[in-house]
Design an enzyme around this catalytic site. Structure first.
Site, PDB file in Angstrom:
ATOM      1  N   HIS A  82       0.844  -1.197   0.000  1.00  0.00           N
ATOM      2  CA  HIS A  82       0.000   0.000   0.000  1.00  0.00           C
ATOM      3  C   HIS A  82       0.875   1.241   0.000  1.00  0.00           C
ATOM      4  O   HIS A  82       1.877   1.294   0.694  1.00  0.00           O
ATOM      5  CB  HIS A  82      -0.923   0.016   1.218  1.00  0.00           C
ATOM      6  CG  HIS A  82      -2.127   0.859   1.002  1.00  0.00           C
ATOM      7  ND1 HIS A  82      -3.279   0.361   0.435  1.00  0.00           N
ATOM      8  CD2 HIS A  82      -2.367   2.168   1.233  1.00  0.00           C
ATOM      9  CE1 HIS A  82      -4.173   1.332   0.345  1.00  0.00           C
ATOM     10  NE2 HIS A  82      -3.642   2.440   0.819  1.00  0.00           N
ATOM     11  N   ASP A 161     -13.450   2.800   6.633  1.00  0.00           N
ATOM     12  CA  ASP A 161     -12.462   3.500   5.808  1.00  0.00           C
ATOM     13  C   ASP A 161     -13.097   3.982   4.510  1.00  0.00           C
ATOM     14  O   ASP A 161     -12.796   5.083   4.039  1.00  0.00           O
ATOM     15  CB  ASP A 161     -11.249   2.612   5.501  1.00  0.00           C
ATOM     16  CG  ASP A 161     -10.222   3.390   4.691  1.00  0.00           C
ATOM     17  OD1 ASP A 161      -9.848   4.489   5.142  1.00  0.00           O
ATOM     18  OD2 ASP A 161      -9.842   2.936   3.595  1.00  0.00           O
ATOM     19  N   ARG A 168     -12.709  12.559   3.875  1.00  0.00           N
ATOM     20  CA  ARG A 168     -11.441  13.292   4.048  1.00  0.00           C
ATOM     21  C   ARG A 168     -11.001  13.935   2.753  1.00  0.00           C
ATOM     22  O   ARG A 168     -10.413  15.018   2.744  1.00  0.00           O
ATOM     23  CB  ARG A 168     -10.355  12.328   4.555  1.00  0.00           C
ATOM     24  CG  ARG A 168     -10.520  11.955   6.010  1.00  0.00           C
ATOM     25  CD  ARG A 168      -9.589  10.800   6.378  1.00  0.00           C
ATOM     26  NE  ARG A 168      -8.209  11.106   6.103  1.00  0.00           N
ATOM     27  CZ  ARG A 168      -7.322  10.216   5.634  1.00  0.00           C
ATOM     28  NH1 ARG A 168      -7.678   8.970   5.401  1.00  0.00           N
ATOM     29  NH2 ARG A 168      -6.086  10.575   5.407  1.00  0.00           N
ATOM     30  N   SER A 183      -6.267   4.556   8.133  1.00  0.00           N
ATOM     31  CA  SER A 183      -6.907   4.257   6.853  1.00  0.00           C
ATOM     32  C   SER A 183      -6.177   3.106   6.149  1.00  0.00           C
ATOM     33  O   SER A 183      -6.783   2.120   5.721  1.00  0.00           O
ATOM     34  CB  SER A 183      -6.905   5.526   5.992  1.00  0.00           C
ATOM     35  OG  SER A 183      -7.148   5.240   4.654  1.00  0.00           O
ATOM     36  N   LYS A 187      -7.497  -1.209   6.271  1.00  0.00           N
ATOM     37  CA  LYS A 187      -7.809  -1.953   5.030  1.00  0.00           C
ATOM     38  C   LYS A 187      -6.956  -3.203   4.924  1.00  0.00           C
ATOM     39  O   LYS A 187      -7.425  -4.254   4.510  1.00  0.00           O
ATOM     40  CB  LYS A 187      -7.480  -1.087   3.807  1.00  0.00           C
ATOM     41  CG  LYS A 187      -8.498  -0.065   3.454  1.00  0.00           C
ATOM     42  CD  LYS A 187      -8.256   0.486   2.052  1.00  0.00           C
ATOM     43  CE  LYS A 187      -7.176   1.520   1.955  1.00  0.00           C
ATOM     44  NZ  LYS A 187      -7.532   2.850   2.370  1.00  0.00           N
TER      45      LYS A 187
HETATM   46  N1  URA Z   1      -3.931   5.732   1.317  1.00  0.00           N
HETATM   47  C1  URA Z   1      -4.969   5.370   2.090  1.00  0.00           C
HETATM   48  O1  URA Z   1      -5.511   4.288   1.947  1.00  0.00           O
HETATM   49  N2  URA Z   1      -5.392   6.218   3.017  1.00  0.00           N
HETATM   50  C2  URA Z   1      -4.829   7.408   3.238  1.00  0.00           C
HETATM   51  O2  URA Z   1      -5.257   8.121   4.109  1.00  0.00           O
HETATM   52  C3  URA Z   1      -3.740   7.800   2.425  1.00  0.00           C
HETATM   53  C4  URA Z   1      -3.312   6.918   1.463  1.00  0.00           C
END
Ligand code: URA
Length: 434
Positions: A82, A161, A168, A183, A187
């Site tokens: 990620h 999320d 956001r 966040s 996930k």
């Molecule tokens: N990627 C995400 O999943 N969340 C964030 O807040 C920033 C990048």
């Protein structure tokens, strides 16, 4: 517990208890807490921060807002990656098929664009028919059968999320370490990853302005992973200039396709090989990073990574003819190549300005409900350190409205800075946190 009291407590710099955090997240997901209260809360967190304990509780509350998958009966080891968000960051589109082609299954939940940073889901949704809303059962079945999944947050997986992320994006509450960490990690935990490679971006086109801030965020996420019984490794990578050349949804998808065909811009290819090698090595699938890199290179040169990507697109309902013939992907009406206004060395290509310009052209959202325009964006033709002569192509704007094209041209000219003296290329990586 009243939502307003939790907001006030955070506004007044007090630490929230686990019960308060859980109650707020539960209330927001059920719809009892409206967007306006969640926005106020997110702004209070953004301004006043959270302790590591609060951030961990927030992450776990968000992860448990839906199902938390246990993939142990589906794959021998569940790995994921990620990025914390950047400009031109289409890494997932290449790395996941590369790693899956090496025999290591990857199931990933990605996001839509966030502020000036693009989102993998918007990029892959340039392919007509591609579904990003798989159910949990579909996620599991697909991981078992083809070893590759690329979907979004669903009602089943980390729905907190899904809602907070979109909120956001349009309330100025992105740039917050606790909100980013929770966040990302919620996930990853919900989707069952046991090994997580984090790509923490640093610089003008990221949400972390300095190596120190990025290091802190990386350490926080690695700690949260440990507390949740997972292993995370964070790469600290540069985001002062766009990654690769293309910025904008279908444009980035085309660049990812080129890279999957063993081409693509050198910096982007290098970035993908490093992330893939880390995933292969961290899971023990490769003996070390060098062995992982060789495996990743082979997956690209043999065509196996491309074949995996095609399988992914077909399985998730995408019309494969659009990636077989990328000229079919959405194309903007107005395409203008802008020449270098002077000779010299490029000393900077301000990634945030490039990202914001792509959003201005329509590649991102200003309101939650806004549709994105897949066709528009920017292609930069050079990297910091390159020497150019006046009149050489500097960048190309892809637009659907003439006024926006003109505005974008000026922003992008301002984003490029020059030097008469030679300039060193930027480093791509600044370290690893594990
Ligand atoms: N990627 C995400 O999943 N969340 C964030 O807040 C920033 C990048």
């Amino acid at each position: 517990m009243r939502a307003v009291d939790i907001i006030i407590k955070k506004r007044d710099h007090q630490e929230l208890s686990r019960e308060e955090i859980e109650s707020f997240i539960k209330g927001y997901v059920s719809g009892e807490i409206p967007d306006y209260q969640a926005s106020a809360w997110a702004m209070a967190v953004m301004l006043n921060g959270m302790t590591a304990r609060e951030t961990t509780d927030l992450t776990l509350a968000m992860a448990h807002s839906g199902e938390v998958l246990d993939l142990s009966s589906v794959v021998p080891i569940a790995v994921d990656k990620h990025s914390t968000g950047g400009v031109g960051d289409k890494t997932t589109l290449v790395v996941e098929p590369v790693v899956a082609a090496c025999g290591l299954p990857v199931g990933k939940m990605s996001g839509h664009g966030l502020g000036f940073s693009g989102g993998t889901l918007d990029k892959i949704e340039s392919i007509p028919g591609y579904r990003v809303n798989l159910t949990t059962q579909e996620f599991l079945d697909q991981l078992r059968t083809i070893g590759l999944v690329l979907t979004g947050q669903t009602a089943d997986l980390a729905p907190a999320d899904g809602k907070l992320y979109a909120l956001r994006d349009v309330t100025g509450t992105i740039q917050s370490s606790p909100l980013i960490a929770s966040s990302v990690m919620s996930k990853k935990i919900a989707a069952g990853a046991q090994v997580i490679v984090l790509d923490v971006k640093i610089g003008l086109g990221s949400f972390m302005p300095t190596v120190e801030k990025a290091q802190e965020l990386a350490e926080l996420m690695v700690t949260i992973a440990g507390l949740a019984g997972r292993k995370a490794v964070a790469l600290l990578s540069d985001m002062n200039q766009p990654l690769g050349c293309a910025v904008g949804n279908a444009l980035e998808l085309r660049e990812a396709i080129d890279t999957l065909h063993n081409g693509g811009p050198a910096d982007f290819r290098e970035h993908c090989l490093t992330v893939a090698a880390q995933m292969l090595a961290s899971t023990g699938f490769a003996d070390d990073i060098e062995a992982g890199r060789s495996m990743a290179k082979k997956a690209l040169s043999s065509g196996q990574a491309w074949a995996k990507f095609r399988t992914l697109v077909i399985t998730q309902g995408g019309d494969v003819s659009y990636i077989d013939e990328p000229s079919r992907l959405p194309v903007a009406r107005l395409i203008e190549v802008v020449p270098a206004p002077r000779s010299g060395y490029l000393s900077g290509i301000h990634a945030r300005i490039v990202g914001e310009t792509a959003v201005l052209l329509g590649a991102g959202r200003s309101r939650k409900s806004d549709p994105v325009d897949y066709s528009v964006g920017v292609v930069v033709h050079h990297k910091v350190g390159d020497r150019l002569e006046k009149g050489q192509p500097l960048f190309t704007v892809h637009a659907n409205h003439i006024e926006l094209l003109q505005e974008a041209r000026q922003h992008l000219l301002d984003a490029h800075t020059w030097s008469d003296d030679p300039v060193s290329p930027l480093s791509q990586f600044y370290g690893v946190v594990e």
